[in-house]
Design an enzyme around this catalytic site. Structure first.
Site, mmCIF file in Angstrom:
data_model
loop_
_atom_site.group_PDB
_atom_site.id
_atom_site.type_symbol
_atom_site.label_atom_id
_atom_site.label_comp_id
_atom_site.label_asym_id
_atom_site.label_seq_id
_atom_site.Cartn_x
_atom_site.Cartn_y
_atom_site.Cartn_z
ATOM 1 N N GLY A 11 0.859 -1.328 -0.112
ATOM 2 C CA GLY A 11 0.030 -0.056 0.087
ATOM 3 C C GLY A 11 0.705 1.361 0.132
ATOM 4 N N GLU A 12 0.087 2.278 -0.373
ATOM 5 C CA GLU A 12 0.926 3.647 -0.279
ATOM 6 C C GLU A 12 0.122 4.778 0.448
ATOM 7 O OE1 GLU A 12 2.898 6.706 -3.498
ATOM 8 O OE2 GLU A 12 2.489 4.429 -4.113
ATOM 9 N N GLY A 13 0.652 5.412 1.587
ATOM 10 C CA GLY A 13 -0.091 6.385 2.152
ATOM 11 C C GLY A 13 0.579 7.667 1.774
ATOM 12 N N SER A 14 0.262 8.791 2.433
ATOM 13 C CA SER A 14 0.785 10.051 2.063
ATOM 14 C C SER A 14 2.391 10.253 2.514
ATOM 15 C CB SER A 14 -0.037 11.296 2.563
ATOM 16 O OG SER A 14 -0.432 10.853 4.119
ATOM 17 N N PHE A 15 2.653 9.321 3.615
ATOM 18 C CA PHE A 15 3.870 9.701 4.326
ATOM 19 C C PHE A 15 4.840 8.519 3.767
ATOM 20 C CE2 PHE A 15 0.686 11.562 7.115
ATOM 21 C CZ PHE A 15 1.183 12.806 7.065
ATOM 22 N N VAL A 18 4.574 0.717 1.522
ATOM 23 C CA VAL A 18 4.777 -0.247 2.281
ATOM 24 C C VAL A 18 4.894 -1.428 1.284
ATOM 25 C CG1 VAL A 18 3.777 -1.618 4.061
ATOM 26 C CG2 VAL A 18 3.288 0.771 4.087
ATOM 27 N N ASP A 125 -4.413 6.763 15.840
ATOM 28 C CA ASP A 125 -4.886 6.647 14.355
ATOM 29 C C ASP A 125 -5.572 5.311 14.259
ATOM 30 O OD1 ASP A 125 -5.280 7.194 11.808
ATOM 31 O OD2 ASP A 125 -3.446 6.429 11.001
#
Length: 270
Positions: A11-15, A18, A125
């Site tokens: 996955g990919e987040g704003s920070f 992974v 979170d």
């Protein structure tokens, strides 16, 4: 990176990005989180290093274990154990779970949060995506991207972090908050796991904030008195009356299944 082989993106987040990876020579399945240093101040990076130090110290059977961390010129890399899936993916497949399954998840998450809060660490979170599922139905909390180590004189925080669907009323009102924000989020998650959607749900953020602050929870027609009482306690809008420690550990819905440990080294005191 000599020790790890990247298998595929998770996955990919704003920070961060992974990846699923494998530890060379042992074959161990791991998750590798790559956090870019670009655009971050030295203060930001030092904060991040402190976050990693917090995670490294957390040893609990229901908290994802950090196995390693290292830096490259452009990234900070965190290596953790990898679950089979997350709770969000499970809900996509199954929509909702029966009460006995929800109860097992509740006991494990209560154990994990008690451990964190005993060390004055907030998760900040809590959401289904940050709860990983392991073999035999074990669940573990992960992604302390917003975790904050609270010293005794800063037990109240005011910076807004987290996911709107699981935010407590004091957070959406931008008021000070403490560990009970995590407990509200736990109530939202367990309600969703049982009912198929969170207690307050809309695609409009402003409407959502209004709902969280003002509307009462609509309870499913079929729910045991113990489960409803537990969720009502967690989803109390006034944080001073919300179900919290130590009473939470003794609630009939979780009392027999919670392992209450607060050792910072491991569950055997080593």
């Amino acid at each position: 990176m000599d020790k790890y082989m990247i298998i595929s993106p998770i996955g990919e987040g704003s920070f961060a990005k992974v990846y699923r990876g494998r530890e060379k020579y042992t074959g161990r399945d791991v998750a590798l989180k790559f956090i870019s240093k670009l655009g971050k101040t030295e203060k930001d990076l030092n904060f991040l290093r402190r976050e990693i130090d917090i995670l490294r110290k957390m040893k609990h059977e229901h908290i994802v274990e950090m196995l390693n961390s290292f830096e490259t010129p452009n990234e900070i890399v965190v290596v953790t154990e990898r679950g089979l899936a997350d709770l969000y993916q499970l809900l996509e497949d199954d929509v909702s779970l029966p009460e006995d399954a929800v109860q097992k998840i509740a006991c494990q998450l209560v154990s994990a949060l008690y451990y964190l809060h005993s060390h004055r660490v907030l998760h900040r979170d809590m959401k289904p995506q940050n709860i990983l599922i392991f073999p035999s139905g074990k669940v573990k909390l992960c992604d302390f991207g917003f975790a904050r180590n609270m010293t005794m004189d800063t037990m109240v925080l005011t910076s807004i972090k987290g996911t709107p669907l699981y935010m407590c009323p004091e957070l959406v009102d931008e008021k000070p908050y403490d560990h009970s924000a995590d407990l509200w989020a736990l109530g939202c998650i367990l309600y969703e796991v049982y009912h198929g959607k969170p207690p307050f749900f809309t695609n409009n953020v402003f409407h959502l904030i209004k709902m969280i602050g003002k509307e009462s929870v609509k309870w499913p027609k079929v729910i045991s008195p113990d489960m409803r009482s537990f969720l009502e306690g967690l989803l109390t809008k006034d944080s001073t009356h919300r179900l919290t420690w130590p009473d939470l550990l003794q609630h009939p819905f979780v009392r027999t299944g919670v392992k209450a440990t607060s050792s910072i080294y491991n569950d055997h005191g080593e």
